[in-house]
Design a protein around this motif. Structure first.
Motif, PDB file in Angstrom:
ATOM      1  N   ASP A  34       0.694  -1.047   0.280  1.00  0.00           N
ATOM      2  CA  ASP A  34      -0.123   0.008  -0.301  1.00  0.00           C
ATOM      3  C   ASP A  34       1.152   1.542  -0.502  1.00  0.00           C
ATOM      4  N   ALA A  35       2.259   1.146   1.107  1.00  0.00           N
ATOM      5  CA  ALA A  35       2.741   2.324   0.747  1.00  0.00           C
ATOM      6  C   ALA A  35       3.103   2.256  -0.506  1.00  0.00           C
ATOM      7  N   SER A  36       4.097   1.225  -0.578  1.00  0.00           N
ATOM      8  CA  SER A  36       4.384   1.838  -2.265  1.00  0.00           C
ATOM      9  C   SER A  36       3.200   2.076  -3.533  1.00  0.00           C
ATOM     10  N   ALA A  37       2.342   1.947  -3.408  1.00  0.00           N
ATOM     11  CA  ALA A  37       1.073   2.355  -4.434  1.00  0.00           C
ATOM     12  C   ALA A  37       1.177   3.480  -4.377  1.00  0.00           C
ATOM     13  N   LEU A  38       1.184   4.276  -2.713  1.00  0.00           N
ATOM     14  CA  LEU A  38       0.604   5.592  -2.747  1.00  0.00           C
ATOM     15  C   LEU A  38       1.492   5.831  -2.210  1.00  0.00           C
ATOM     16  N   ILE A  39       3.274   5.970  -3.144  1.00  0.00           N
ATOM     17  CA  ILE A  39       3.757   6.644  -3.187  1.00  0.00           C
ATOM     18  C   ILE A  39       4.420   7.507  -4.575  1.00  0.00           C
ATOM     19  N   ARG A  40       3.591   5.599  -5.284  1.00  0.00           N
ATOM     20  CA  ARG A  40       4.050   5.797  -7.031  1.00  0.00           C
ATOM     21  C   ARG A  40       3.387   6.902  -7.734  1.00  0.00           C
ATOM     22  N   ALA A  41       1.741   6.693  -6.502  1.00  0.00           N
ATOM     23  CA  ALA A  41       0.476   7.599  -7.364  1.00  0.00           C
ATOM     24  C   ALA A  41       0.641   9.421  -6.671  1.00  0.00           C
ATOM     25  N   GLU A  42       1.744   9.655  -5.715  1.00  0.00           N
ATOM     26  CA  GLU A  42       1.798  10.596  -5.398  1.00  0.00           C
ATOM     27  C   GLU A  42       3.192  11.377  -6.329  1.00  0.00           C
ATOM     28  N   ILE A  43       4.199  10.881  -6.302  1.00  0.00           N
ATOM     29  CA  ILE A  43       5.034  11.016  -7.638  1.00  0.00           C
ATOM     30  C   ILE A  43       4.573  11.598  -8.929  1.00  0.00           C
ATOM     31  N   ALA A  44       3.108   9.939  -9.348  1.00  0.00           N
ATOM     32  CA  ALA A  44       2.910  11.127 -10.686  1.00  0.00           C
ATOM     33  C   ALA A  44       1.811  11.526 -11.013  1.00  0.00           C
ATOM     34  N   LEU A  45       1.338  12.441  -9.448  1.00  0.00           N
ATOM     35  CA  LEU A  45       0.405  13.407  -9.341  1.00  0.00           C
ATOM     36  C   LEU A  45       1.178  14.781  -9.281  1.00  0.00           C
ATOM     37  N   ALA A  46       2.605  14.419  -8.934  1.00  0.00           N
ATOM     38  CA  ALA A  46       3.463  15.621  -8.236  1.00  0.00           C
ATOM     39  C   ALA A  46       4.313  15.505 -10.501  1.00  0.00           C
ATOM     40  N   LYS A  47       4.206  14.634 -10.507  1.00  0.00           N
ATOM     41  CA  LYS A  47       5.020  15.060 -12.275  1.00  0.00           C
ATOM     42  C   LYS A  47       3.783  15.833 -13.058  1.00  0.00           C
ATOM     43  N   GLU A  49       1.522  17.988 -12.260  1.00  0.00           N
ATOM     44  CA  GLU A  49       1.650  19.347 -11.824  1.00  0.00           C
ATOM     45  C   GLU A  49       2.714  19.718 -12.067  1.00  0.00           C
ATOM     46  N   LEU A  50       3.493  19.381 -12.089  1.00  0.00           N
ATOM     47  CA  LEU A  50       4.954  19.877 -12.532  1.00  0.00           C
ATOM     48  C   LEU A  50       5.212  20.635 -14.380  1.00  0.00           C
ATOM     49  N   THR A  51       4.364  19.551 -14.676  1.00  0.00           N
ATOM     50  CA  THR A  51       4.364  19.191 -16.137  1.00  0.00           C
ATOM     51  C   THR A  51       3.282  20.871 -16.636  1.00  0.00           C
ATOM     52  N   ARG A  52       2.750  20.564 -16.010  1.00  0.00           N
ATOM     53  CA  ARG A  52       1.480  21.521 -16.282  1.00  0.00           C
ATOM     54  C   ARG A  52       1.783  23.103 -16.281  1.00  0.00           C
ATOM     55  N   ALA A  53       3.131  23.145 -15.264  1.00  0.00           N
ATOM     56  CA  ALA A  53       3.578  24.219 -14.724  1.00  0.00           C
ATOM     57  C   ALA A  53       4.906  24.726 -15.493  1.00  0.00           C
ATOM     58  N   ILE A  71       3.297  22.581  -6.650  1.00  0.00           N
ATOM     59  CA  ILE A  71       2.603  21.599  -6.047  1.00  0.00           C
ATOM     60  C   ILE A  71       1.984  21.176  -5.085  1.00  0.00           C
ATOM     61  N   GLU A  72       1.643  22.137  -4.589  1.00  0.00           N
ATOM     62  CA  GLU A  72       0.710  22.284  -3.746  1.00  0.00           C
ATOM     63  C   GLU A  72      -0.363  21.121  -3.308  1.00  0.00           C
ATOM     64  N   THR A  73      -1.083  20.264  -4.084  1.00  0.00           N
ATOM     65  CA  THR A  73      -1.920  19.431  -3.522  1.00  0.00           C
ATOM     66  C   THR A  73      -1.342  18.354  -3.753  1.00  0.00           C
ATOM     67  N   THR A  74      -0.362  18.195  -3.927  1.00  0.00           N
ATOM     68  CA  THR A  74       1.166  16.813  -4.211  1.00  0.00           C
ATOM     69  C   THR A  74       1.114  17.389  -2.762  1.00  0.00           C
ATOM     70  N   LYS A  75       1.593  18.468  -1.961  1.00  0.00           N
ATOM     71  CA  LYS A  75       2.149  18.259  -0.651  1.00  0.00           C
ATOM     72  C   LYS A  75       0.970  18.408   0.572  1.00  0.00           C
ATOM     73  N   HIS A  76      -0.564  18.398  -0.042  1.00  0.00           N
ATOM     74  CA  HIS A  76      -1.296  19.162   0.280  1.00  0.00           C
ATOM     75  C   HIS A  76      -2.158  16.800   0.813  1.00  0.00           C
ATOM     76  N   ASN A  77      -1.637  16.474   0.170  1.00  0.00           N
ATOM     77  CA  ASN A  77      -2.228  15.182   0.003  1.00  0.00           C
ATOM     78  C   ASN A  77      -1.253  14.149   0.837  1.00  0.00           C
ATOM     79  N   VAL A  78       0.058  14.354   0.628  1.00  0.00           N
ATOM     80  CA  VAL A  78       1.517  13.788   1.442  1.00  0.00           C
ATOM     81  C   VAL A  78       1.342  14.461   3.079  1.00  0.00           C
ATOM     82  N   GLU A  79       0.569  16.082   3.314  1.00  0.00           N
ATOM     83  CA  GLU A  79       0.677  16.113   5.094  1.00  0.00           C
ATOM     84  C   GLU A  79      -1.462  15.729   5.303  1.00  0.00           C
TER      85      GLU A  79
END
Length: 158
Positions: free
Chosen positions: A47-60, A62-66, A137-145
């Motif tokens: 679960d932790a591995s899947a969560l980390i992969r999902a957060e990395i994909a979300l950060a990518k 967000e950064l691509t859009r920016a 990358i506020e959405t990713t930061k919020h999700n991680v918190e």
């Protein structure tokens, strides 16, 4: 984890990096039947591995859009320079000749040049404003918190 967060992750995860469901459960973040300590620990790690992969994909994402927004702003600045140069060449000649009919030649050229510089300044200000927008990358930061808070809340009772 809240239901709203699941929608954000699912939209990123479903882009081709979706984690596989575990053998004993409903999905990567869903409920599972009671199992022993070994399989439960393995499930937590998965679960932790899947969560980390999902957060990395979300950060990518967000950064691509920016980065695309920054590239657009840079392209507008280049366009402003090219338009300013071409306008300077063509319009200075035409307007200079037209104004030279009623003004001395130097005064006609000066009037046309000032008008073109003002137009180039407006284009440059618009491009600069687009480049001044901060990358976030506020959405990713919020999700991680939120993930950390959820994990601490659920692990502290054990």
């Amino acid at each position: 984890m809240s239901a709203g967060r699941g929608l954000n992750r699912h939209s990123v995860v479903s882009a081709g990096t979706e984690p596989q469901p575990h053998a004993g459960g409903d999905g990567p973040f869903g409920p599972r039947r009671a199992v022993g300590a070994g399989p439960a620990a393995k499930s937590v790690v998965e679960d932790a591995s899947a969560l980390i992969r999902a957060e990395i994909a979300l950060a990518k994402t967000e950064l691509t859009r920016a980065v695309k927004a920054k590239a657009t702003g840079g392209g507008l600045l280049v366009g402003a320079g090219v338009c300013g140069w071409l306008a300077l060449q063509g319009l200075l000649l035409a307007a200079g000749f037209a104004l030279a009919l009623v003004l001395p030649g130097w005064a006609a050229a000066l009037v046309v040049s000032v008008l073109l510089l003002m137009a180039a300044g407006v284009l440059a200000l618009v491009g600069r404003r687009l480049l001044a927008t901060p990358v976030s990358i506020e959405t990713t930061k919020h999700n991680v918190e939120e993930d950390l808070a959820w994990t601490k809340a659920h692990l502290s009772g054990r």
